[in-house]
Design an enzyme around this catalytic site. Structure first.
Site, short mmCIF file in Angstrom:
data_model
loop_
_atom_site.label_atom_id
_atom_site.label_comp_id
_atom_site.label_asym_id
_atom_site.label_seq_id
_atom_site.Cartn_x
_atom_site.Cartn_y
_atom_site.Cartn_z
N TYR A 236 2.65 9.68 -6.50
CA TYR A 236 1.68 9.52 -7.47
C TYR A 236 1.13 8.21 -8.05
O TYR A 236 1.65 7.35 -7.43
CB TYR A 236 1.96 10.35 -8.73
CG TYR A 236 3.26 10.19 -9.55
CD1 TYR A 236 3.85 8.81 -9.62
CD2 TYR A 236 4.05 11.17 -10.68
CE1 TYR A 236 5.02 8.85 -10.35
CE2 TYR A 236 4.89 10.85 -11.15
CZ TYR A 236 5.50 9.56 -11.32
OH TYR A 236 6.57 9.28 -11.98
N GLU A 237 0.06 8.28 -8.76
CA GLU A 237 -0.74 6.93 -8.81
C GLU A 237 -1.32 6.12 -7.78
O GLU A 237 -1.01 5.11 -7.53
CB GLU A 237 0.22 6.13 -9.86
CG GLU A 237 0.71 6.37 -11.19
CD GLU A 237 -0.71 6.69 -11.77
OE1 GLU A 237 -0.73 7.61 -12.61
OE2 GLU A 237 -1.82 5.85 -11.85
N GLY A 238 -1.55 7.05 -6.78
CA GLY A 238 -2.05 6.61 -5.42
C GLY A 238 -0.94 6.53 -4.52
O GLY A 238 -0.02 5.71 -4.70
N GLN B 259 -1.95 2.77 -1.28
CA GLN B 259 -1.63 1.18 -1.71
C GLN B 259 -1.72 0.37 -0.47
O GLN B 259 -2.33 -0.80 -0.44
CB GLN B 259 0.18 1.19 -2.29
CG GLN B 259 0.12 2.01 -3.48
CD GLN B 259 -0.78 1.94 -4.53
OE1 GLN B 259 -1.08 0.43 -4.73
NE2 GLN B 259 -0.99 3.03 -5.36
#
Lengths: 570, 570
Positions: free
Chosen positions: B433-435, B440
């Site tokens: 999650y969060e990318g 990244q």
């Protein structure tokens, strides 16, 4: 998700890694003709895809349940197991004398591979039966063999291995279960065993427990251990199951995964009415246990292959279906299937390459079992040497691939419904049981490196060198040889401190060798092109990565003992 | 298992990695005096150990539940959350104007570190509130700030981030939720959002949803997105929560872990009665989202630290207690605590070293947030560059350490009761999650390497070189520099194919730098000696291991595209 048996890959590995034709040319394994091998792979594939795979998720979500009538399997398992028995799939590797088909262990490995790729927890049941069969074939009396082996061979009855006790985990010598002679050649068994996979279930009319226990006056440690045959139900004079033998299921564990496999706490002789028979000689238990466990270790390594296969199939199917984002650097701004994105391809390629590597390693070891069974001393040594590699590295790869499988799925991988998470949870036990991977590494440096005065290790290095062409692979082999030499005379702490990274390096060198060989004979059809790509990726990226462990494998234990243990809590 | 806040380590990292004294010397962060820092670390440690840690297992076993009254948290959570709010722990990093304490983000990072090490799933709730606060501080109107920020600052109300939709996972630009103007400056919101952590719960009287949606006529893709503030309950004239705002919880996900955190499917405007306010400019949503997400990425990297800390504490406690087997090579045949066995020590040392490395990396990034907030351009660039490292490598390490934590426990690690398995299950979402970590890596090679014409990357390399002394570390830095240069001009596929191994190498180089620095100032007390040993292990073994990725980081994408995607299924 639909499961597709990896039949083409299995056949290819049997041909080029196991070299099954060599085995089929022997008298003992002459039954392993091309046609038979194909028929076995195809037949078990149908059972696995048609009946076992659809139960994989039920096994996880419903799971085996402890009840006051014993352990109950989820709906459908009893029937699917019956079809396994009736199809003769349990008999593949068992000697013909006991109703088996006398086919190579390597073929049995392929059968378990397929069943376990479809449903790993379920396949653990027949896997354990194989251990019991091996122990009885090698160490049982003619009477025991005649009474039990035909029923175990078909899988009509199942087998278990009872080693662990609460105070004796990896240290088998610390066990306390007792066997007291009853005067009639039988023994009264008493004690509690934990972590007994399929220690109870409702799919078979009898369960044959092989139990390690101490006899009166036995010395401490592993030398004082004997192996006993303890059926759930005693046999009547006609050989059919009769009275309950006082083996109780106290509870089953609440585990992170592998829910289809009931992990039992078994209590033997609560009412002083549990009767066992000695298998082999008194105090010969540890030897019999190793017979049972050695191939069991290969079969756990095979579980790494199974979970890697299942996870890879799931991830590939998802990546070929899921549409998300345009491809970077493309003028086309249409969203594409995620398989088109380079980092997703990297993950899939890694999954394919590592799955193939794990399979090559475990099947290679299985092929040595068959050669060793025919008295080939070099193969016996080779088997001894590669068994810890197959167990530890095979299961490490299973875990790595299962984790990548989640990552390919993104957020959907963390939600249980896709099944990716189940592979990840199921896989995590495999580096632990049948001797933790740390114990495999200790076995490698403590016993196997010194086998035949270092000759077994030297022979493996020589065989790889004789065939390998890739420079990076040869550099890794050189590094392994140097480390192996140093460790042979290192002190115990230094040996053990370096053991795990060394095991990984030697495993990758062995896999690299077997992968390169496959790449050299891969055809130009779809399968061959995928194989060639996976081999190239393995040699280009995974082999050099293993060289990164050289520093750890050449380090001394000093850094680990520079502090008092309590400082870990500082 | 008792949780002990890592106060000494946190203080040491704040001093030597964040260099908190530099911040305390500025006007803006003058409140961050030594005494205040110590008081914060100690105080939050008490809350975490006393109230949050004991709820960690309940969070897992009971979990947040969906009911027709909305999501209900397990017993004890509401009270523990109330004590967090009343203790002022939510206000640490918020500007004083809104009732915050105006302390550095790095201190807030330490607070969340402690709370999440005690109970990662629970700590996700305040972590998300921080994201909402950041977005409103930077992009909210004065009225929005006045109405919402004081309640969010204390944590009395909680915040959420609503990005993902079923067809728009990593590809935010594909979202379809709509916002239609109502003529009074407000907007009618309609759409379904998935994976909304703490999208509903019963611990706060209101929940502030930040929602990405499209306005009429907005262009396709990310340029057409706007950010809206959508409270669960609309505010009355007195600013207190009033009418229900038509935000419904459709369901919560059945996840592998993180059960304390309800992952909601939220439906906005089912009855056409969901009203939102624009945050910032129309079509400025993606910019506002990045404000919210950048620090959120650091906070997810911090979850890697949290889970590593918890798992390490559990494994160390177990290894100092569990007695099993004699030490190999010792004349003494008595069984010893397993911490005495070399391979167990190797695992524990690795856990300590990797946990410290992850913490150093994430705290270092947090320190750059504070410098960037004061207008330091170089720090802003450094923050941008290290954010993908902190998120991806921090979470990778959390997963690695959690897996080692299971392995140290042996069979007990696979049984849920020890808690080792929970860390492993909880951790697995963080690389997603969060990318995802792949995103990244794409961010690193696609945007961050080119930042300031490559100057940001060159500056990091120069800073490490200026301070690093260890030869292997310097070799890794050289390799990273060469790869970075090559990737700067590589085509998109080659860049992305190499991105993940490069990210790992650059992360390890950065961690190695920060670890070596700590080793140089470690004292001779217990803490200092453990630190020195972990640093030495990191430089001796983990830094060289990362060099093994050089082949993958310098490979082209050709091997990945040598086959058609369908061949992955061959």
């Amino acid at each position: 998700m639909a499961f597709t048996p990896a039949t083409t890959e299995q056949r290819f590995v049997l041909d080029h890694v196991v070299r099954i034709a060599e085995l089929a040319n022997t008298e003992r394994y002459s039954a392993a003709s091309d046609d038979v091998v194909d028929a076995v792979l195809e037949g078990v594939g149908q059972l696995a895809a048609g009946e076992w795979a659809p139960l994989n998720r039920t096994g996880d979500t419903v799971g085996a349940k402890w009840t006051d009538r014993g352990v109950v399997m989820p709906d459908g398992f009893a029937q699917a197991y019956k079809d396994y028995v009736e199809g003769g799939w349990g008999t593949i590797g068992v000697e013909e004398e006991w109703g088996g088909q006398g086919l190579p262990f390597a073929i049995q490995t392929a059968v378990l591979d397929t069943l376990g790729s479809a449903n790993m927890g379920f396949a653990l049941c027949p896997t354990l039966t194989v251990g019991a069969i091996e122990a009885l074939q090698h160490h049982g009396s003619p009477e025991q063999q005649a009474l039990y082996l035909p029923h175990l061979a078909t899988g009509e009855w199942t087998g278990t291995m009872n080693l662990t006790e609460p105070q004796a985990g990896s240290d088998v010598g610390a066990l306390r279960a007792t066997a007291t002679p009853l005067g009639d050649g039988k023994w009264s068994i008493k004690g509690t065993k934990i972590y007994i996979s399929f220690g109870d279930h409702d799919m078979a009319p009898n369960i044959v427990h092989l139990v390690l226990a101490r006899t009166p006056g036995a010395p401490a440690g592993t030398k004082g251990i004997s192996l006993f045959l303890v059926p759930k139900y005693r046999l009547k004079d006609d050989g059919t199951p009769g009275d309950f033998n006082d083996v109780r299921v106290v509870s089953i564990e609440h585990k992170m995964g592998l829910h289809a496999s009931p992990t039992c706490v078994l209590s033997f002789g609560d009412n002083d009415d549990c009767i066992g028979e000695l298998i082999g000689a008194e105090l010969g238990g540890i030897r019999a246990m190793f017979t049972m466990m050695n191939n069991a270790r290969l079969n756990v390594g095979l579980q790494g292959v199974q979970v890697a296969e299942g996870a890879t199939q799931g991830a590939v199917a998802y990546a070929l279906d899921r549409v998300q984002s345009a491809r970077a650097g493309s003028p086309n701004k249409e969203s594409v299937k995620i398989v088109e994105h380079p980092d997703v391809r990297r993950m899939l390629m890694r999954m394919k390459a590592q799955t193939q590597a794990a399979r090559a390693l475990v099947y290679y070891a299985a092929g040595q079992v068959d050669r060793a069974n025919m008295g080939d001393h070099a193969a016996r040594n080779r088997l001894e040497l590669v068994t810890p590699l197959a167990k530890a590295h095979g299961t490490d790869l299973g875990n790595e691939v299962a984790s990548l499988g989640i990552q390919v799925h993104g957020g959907m991988g963390y939600v249980e419904e896709t099944g990716a998470a189940q592979y990840f949870r199921d896989a995590r036990i495999t580096p632990i049981y049948e001797g933790t991977n740390g114990i495999q590494a200790a076995d490698l440096v403590g016993r196997k490196l010194g086998l035949d005065n270092g000759g077994a290790f030297a022979a493996l290095i020589a065989d790889i060198r004789a065939e390998a062409k890739d420079e990076r692979l040869l550099a890794l082999v050189d590094a392994c040889e140097a480390i192996g030499r140093r460790l042979a005379t290192a002190d115990a702490d230094d040996k053990l401190a370096a053991s795990y990274p060394f095991l990984t390096m030697l495993s990758v060198a062995t896999c690299g060798w077997l992968m390169e060989r496959q790449g050299g004979v891969a055809g130009t059809d779809d399968f061959g092109r995928m194989k060639a790509a996976a081999v190239r990726f393995y040699l280009d990226q995974i082999v050099p990565e293993a060289m990164g462990l050289n520093a750890a494998a050449t380090a001394s234990a000093a850094v680990l003992y520079a502090i008092e243990p309590e400082l870990f809590a500082a």
